[in-house]
Design a protein around this motif. Structure first.
Motif, short mmCIF file in Angstrom:
data_model
loop_
_atom_site.label_atom_id
_atom_site.label_comp_id
_atom_site.label_asym_id
_atom_site.label_seq_id
_atom_site.Cartn_x
_atom_site.Cartn_y
_atom_site.Cartn_z
N SER A 186 31.78 -34.40 -68.55
CA SER A 186 30.60 -33.82 -67.91
C SER A 186 30.58 -32.32 -68.13
O SER A 186 31.63 -31.67 -68.17
N THR A 219 30.03 -30.44 -65.99
CA THR A 219 30.59 -29.89 -64.76
C THR A 219 32.00 -29.31 -65.00
O THR A 219 32.47 -28.50 -64.21
N TYR A 278 35.55 -33.61 -58.25
CA TYR A 278 34.92 -34.44 -59.29
C TYR A 278 35.09 -33.78 -60.66
O TYR A 278 35.55 -34.40 -61.61
N ASN A 296 22.53 -32.98 -67.98
CA ASN A 296 21.89 -33.70 -66.87
C ASN A 296 21.10 -34.91 -67.38
O ASN A 296 19.95 -34.76 -67.80
N ASN A 319 20.79 -37.53 -54.45
CA ASN A 319 21.19 -36.12 -54.51
C ASN A 319 20.51 -35.42 -55.68
O ASN A 319 20.27 -34.23 -55.63
N ASN A 320 20.27 -36.18 -56.75
CA ASN A 320 19.81 -35.57 -58.00
C ASN A 320 18.30 -35.42 -58.00
O ASN A 320 17.56 -36.15 -57.36
N LEU A 321 17.86 -34.45 -58.78
CA LEU A 321 16.45 -34.05 -58.76
C LEU A 321 15.50 -35.18 -59.19
O LEU A 321 14.55 -35.51 -58.47
N MET A 348 12.63 -31.15 -51.42
CA MET A 348 13.16 -29.85 -50.99
C MET A 348 13.68 -29.14 -52.23
O MET A 348 14.60 -29.63 -52.89
N VAL A 349 13.05 -28.04 -52.59
CA VAL A 349 13.53 -27.25 -53.73
C VAL A 349 14.65 -26.34 -53.21
O VAL A 349 14.44 -25.55 -52.29
N HIS A 350 15.83 -26.52 -53.81
CA HIS A 350 17.01 -25.81 -53.28
C HIS A 350 17.06 -24.38 -53.79
O HIS A 350 17.88 -24.03 -54.63
N ARG A 379 18.45 -26.29 -65.62
CA ARG A 379 19.44 -27.25 -66.14
C ARG A 379 18.98 -27.77 -67.49
O ARG A 379 17.80 -27.70 -67.84
N TYR A 402 18.28 -30.99 -69.14
CA TYR A 402 18.01 -32.41 -68.92
C TYR A 402 18.00 -33.13 -70.25
O TYR A 402 17.35 -32.67 -71.20
N ARG A 423 21.37 -24.68 -52.43
CA ARG A 423 22.33 -25.75 -52.11
C ARG A 423 23.74 -25.21 -52.38
O ARG A 423 24.00 -24.72 -53.48
N ASP A 473 25.76 -24.82 -55.95
CA ASP A 473 24.88 -24.85 -57.12
C ASP A 473 25.05 -23.59 -57.97
O ASP A 473 25.23 -22.49 -57.45
#
Ligand code: NAD
Ligand code: WQD
Length: 338
Positions: free
Chosen positions: A126, A128, A150, A180, A199-201, A217-219, A232, A234, A293, A296
């Motif tokens: 990932s 991440t 994770y 993503n 959780n994901n957009l 909700m836009v974080h 991100r 995508y 968030r 993030d």
């Protein structure tokens, strides 16, 4: 006879799409999954799409005796290892559970492969692993600073499979760092169905479009990005699926260790995704701007040029296709496979 590929976690989101790509490329996928985050009925859908029902084994990748039986009963050309847990928040609450599933699971699998003489492994890593990168686009040689259990579980697997491949140079290992993944197969028959509140957009936007939530909700909109919202990379899940086939083919040509980003190579903001989804669905997506968030990162995207050079792979499907395909799946399957 076509090559059989063991697909651990093959009932899940990315794994099921990869089964389609494998079948299209002439491989014979054999799915092993414990169904902790998936639904067996995905197999019916895969049969409808490909005309071929994948082989099926229900079980856990940490079950060494089961793996030994599976490798004894099937002659396997390689393994694509998706099985793992992926919720960042859960990993903070239960780090040992995450290390057991993601790290120990991979080690048990690699040991069973070694015992069976199967030496070709594609692993789901990932983006991440990079944590908060110094710059974007991110090349593979950027420092890895995962920021949660994770992400660390993915990085530990990368490092230990690297050690293993160095010790066993006949092995063929690909570590694929996904950015993503979004979208769904264009048939609308398979897609992502998160359990509980997403959780994901993209899954959340889909659920707003069908009225399951009154707004997104836009974080945060105070990031240093063009419109202030998070950016991100995508990547369409079918592009990702085809990336796995390309990696497998490359590994079949030569032993070695490949570490590759799989991303589109450009960044999109939350509001760009929302607007594209409105165009694709014809529905208005209500949203409210909330606080950032925790955890993030403002913005990151891939440098995918190495994957293009090594595999001849690049993402072909754009944001409009990602939204249109997600929407087709969501509309046709509001309750997932149920
Ligand atoms: P998913 O949850 O839809 O799929 C994972 C599958 O693995 C599920 O079907 C689950 O039932 C199965 N599984 C989990 N633990 C298992 C075990 N111990 N034994 C057998 N089966 C097990 O997730 P996904 O989005 O398809 O992700 C697939 C892989 O890609 C994961 O390893 C994930 O960490 C990685 N990844 C995902 C993303 C993403 O955003 N979706 C991004 C980067 C990497
Ligand atoms: C995307 C953007 C949010 C939801 C996660 C994992 C990562 C990888 C991919 C596995 C961000 C914003 C989101 C919402 C929002 N998975 N957002 N409202 O966080 O980039 O990555 O999935 O390896 O490890 O962390 O993806 O889809 O959650 O968020 O505004 O309701 O959308 O802040 O900017 P993320 P995401």
């Amino acid at each position: 006879m076509s090559d059989t590929i063991l697909v651990t976690g093959g009932a899940g989101f990315i794994g099921s799409h990869t089964c389609v790509a494998l079948a299209a490329a002439g491989y014979n996928p054999l799915v092993l999954d414990n169904l902790c985050n998936s639904d067996l009925r995905v197999l019916d859908r895969l049969e409808r799409i490909t005309g071929q029902r994948p082989g099926w084994i229900e079980g856990d990748v940490r079950d060494r005796a089961l793996l030994d039986r599976v490798f004894a009963e099937h002659r396997m050309a390689g393994v694509i290892h998706f099985a793992g847990l992926k919720a960042v928040g859960d990993s903070v609450a239960d780090p040992l559970g995450y290390y057991d599933n993601n790290v120990n699971g991979t080690w048990v699998l690699a040991q069973a492969m070694e015992a069976a003489g199967v030496q070709t492994l594609v692993f789901s890593s990932s983006a991440t692993v990079y944590g908060d990168p110094d710059r974007s686009p991110i090349p593979e040689h950027a420092p890895c600073r995962p920021a949660n259990p994770y992400g660390r579980s993915k990085r530990i697997v990368e490092e230990t499979l690297g050690d293993w491949q160095a010790a066993r140079p006949g092995w063929r290992v690909a570590l694929l760092r996904y950015f993503n993944p979004v979208g769904a197969h264009e048939s609308g028959l398979i897609g992502e169905h998160p359990q509980g509140r997403p959780n994901n957009l993209m899954p959340f936007v889909c659920q707003v479009a069908v009225g399951m939530h009154d707004r997104l909700m836009v974080h945060g909109n105070d990031y240093p990005t063009p419109d202030g919202t998070g950016v991100r990379d995508y990547v369409h899940v079918m592009d990702l699926a085809e990336g796995h086939v390309a990696a497998l083919r490359q590994l079949q040509k030569a032993p070695g260790l490949l570490t590759l980003n799989l991303g589109a190579g450009s960044g999109l903001s939350v509001l760009q995704v929302v607007q594209a989804f409105e165009r694709a669905s014809g529905r208005a997506i209500a949203y409210e701007v909330g606080p950032r968030r925790p955890g993030d990162v403002p913005a990151y995207w891939a440098d995918p040029s190495l994957a293009e050079r090594v595999l001849g792979w690049k993402a072909r499907r754009g944001l409009d296709a990602m939204c249109a395909d997600s929407w087709r799946w969501q509309q046709g399957n509001p309750n997932g496979y149920a």
